[in-house]
Design an enzyme around this catalytic site. Structure first.
Site, short mmCIF file in Angstrom:
data_model
loop_
_atom_site.label_atom_id
_atom_site.label_comp_id
_atom_site.label_asym_id
_atom_site.label_seq_id
_atom_site.Cartn_x
_atom_site.Cartn_y
_atom_site.Cartn_z
N THR A 128 0.82 -1.20 0.00
CA THR A 128 0.00 0.00 0.00
C THR A 128 0.87 1.26 0.00
O THR A 128 2.02 1.24 0.45
CB THR A 128 -0.91 -0.01 1.25
N ASP A 129 0.27 2.36 -0.46
CA ASP A 129 0.97 3.66 -0.38
C ASP A 129 1.06 4.16 1.07
O ASP A 129 1.83 5.07 1.37
CB ASP A 129 0.27 4.71 -1.26
N GLU A 130 0.26 3.55 1.97
CA GLU A 130 0.21 4.08 3.34
C GLU A 130 1.53 3.89 4.08
O GLU A 130 1.77 4.53 5.10
CB GLU A 130 -0.95 3.44 4.12
N TYR A 154 -1.78 -0.37 11.06
CA TYR A 154 -1.92 -1.08 9.77
C TYR A 154 -0.74 -0.77 8.87
O TYR A 154 -0.08 -1.68 8.35
CB TYR A 154 -3.23 -0.65 9.09
N LYS A 158 2.21 -3.31 7.43
CA LYS A 158 2.48 -3.52 5.99
C LYS A 158 3.93 -3.14 5.69
O LYS A 158 4.60 -3.80 4.88
CB LYS A 158 1.51 -2.69 5.13
#
Ligand code: NAD
Ligand code: TYD
Length: 347
Positions: A128-130, A154, A158
């Site tokens: 993810t970009d997060e 989260y 990741k």
């Protein structure tokens, strides 16, 4: 040969399996634990397809995963399985570490042993970009070399899994590929996430809750465009590389909500003439809420020729229509445990 998809009963994984089977006859095994986010209804229409196999299990179960890899001569893993909701990670981070970090490491270890015997193998890690944290309004979009600055449990879990994937590539030579995608939306999206929650709440007469001032920005991508990008990275990506995937569609949450409401006003007008946007309310902000994400996907475009086919407006129109036509799907996933979550999260 066969590919093994983990988390294929979830939102993006089930869309990926549909895409995969629509584009060829190479068999796909769906390894899924069926957590609250896993739903076999997402795959009901293809469950009898001979090239689709469901394997109920946990990515952390090394022996079972190893057996599936060997028995089906698996040539690639596409790894979606994760705990994926930021608000749930704030509520309880441990399951995120267990699945996203520990589970991914067990899966990598099984993949490594399998690759040592079979060589022709790839591990595609869907991230993810997060992991890159939050951008200021004028910052350039995230590139593949942006520093890791995860802010939520989260995103941190990741990020940890990304590092382990990289380490298996660098240390053991496992052919790994990692993608960082922006926020997806589309069919089979569980209504705890913003867009399906807005559609579900609007059409059931509930408030449309926006956190804080509603000015946070996400870069939205229609899920089929993500799945097509993953197929391209799996086929032609360079092992050891990472690829950003994004729709170049930055929108403020308040504007997303207004767009969804405007579409519903058209497709499903309220009898009293009101707009669904009257249901929008600002609620308590998410702790550590990232202000802005934006993805620069030019590497994927130049190296592999990918670009999104849907604009935000065309993708949202398809999505709203899908939810209107599949109310029984939403009704089935918004039962007891979903209502418990909503009650805890929004009071
Ligand atoms: P999701 O929550 O809808 O689905 C996750 C799936 O994984 C479920 O079917 C669940 O049953 C399964 N699962 C969970 N733990 C498991 C375990 N231990 N073993 C086997 N299966 C397990 O998630 P999603 O939104 O489809 O996201 C899929 C992947 O894409 C995730 O890795 C996520 O980080 C990543 N991603 C999501 C987005 C997005 O906007 N949703 C954007 C970028 C990247
Ligand atoms: P979400 O769909 O949970 O994805 P992510 O947190 O992974 O980006 O949330 C998207 C944006 O919408 C994010 O800024 C949080 C916000 N949001 C709300 O304002 N209200 C809500 O009820 C939810 C679930 C999210």
């Amino acid at each position: 040969m066969t590919i093994l998809v983990t988390g294929g009963a979830g939102f993006i994984g089930s869309n990926f399996i549909h895409e995969w089977l629509a584009h060829g006859d190479e068999p796909v095994i769906n390894l899924d634990k069926l957590t609250y986010a896993g739903n076999l209804d997402n795959l009901r229409d293809i469950e009898d397809t001979p090239s689709y196999i469901f394997a109920h299990g946990d990515i952390a179960d090394y022996s079972q995963v190893s057996a599936w890899l060997a028995n089906f001569d698996v040539r690639a893993i596409v790894h979606f399985a994760a705990e994926s909701h930021v608000d749930r990670s704030i509520d309880g981070p441990l399951s995120f570490v267990e699945t996203n970090v520990v589970g991914t490491t067990h899966l990598l270890q099984a993949a490594l042993e399998h690759w040592r015997k079979h060589h022709n193998f790839r591990f595609l890690h869907v991230s993810t970009d997060e992991v890159f944290g939050s951008l200021e309004p004028d910052d350039p979009a995230f590139v593949e070399s942006s520093p890791y600055r995860p802010n939520s449990p989260y995103a941190a879990s990741k990020a940890a899994s990304d590092h382990l994937v990289r380490a298996y590539g660098e240390t053991y030579g496992l052919p790994v590929l990692t993608t960082h995608c922006s926020n997806n939306y589309g069919p089979y999206h569980f209504p705890e996430k913003l867009i399906p929650l807005l559609i579900h709440n609007a059409t059931t007469g509930k408030d449309l809750p926006l956190y804080g001032d509603g000015q946070q920005v996400r870069d939205w991508l229609y899920v089929a465009d993500h799945c097509r990008a993953l197929r391209m990275v799996l086929a032609n990506g360079r092992p050891g590389e990472t690829y950003n995937i994004g729709g170049n569609a930055e929108r403020k949450n308040i504007d997303v909500a207004r767009t969804v409401c405007a579409m519903l006003d058209d497709y499903l007008p309220l009898l009293d003439g009101r707009s669904y946007s009257d249901q929008i309310v600002l609620v308590r902000d998410r702790p550590g809420h990232d202000r802005r994400y934006a993805i620069n996907a030019s590497k994927l475009r130049t190296e592999l020729g990918w670009k999104p086919l849907e604009t935000f407006e065309s993708g949202i129109a398809k999505t709203v229509q899908w939810y209107i036509e599949h109310r029984e799907w939403t009704a089935a996933v918004t039962g007891g445990s979903y209502r418990d979550w909503v009650a805890r999260q929004y009071t």
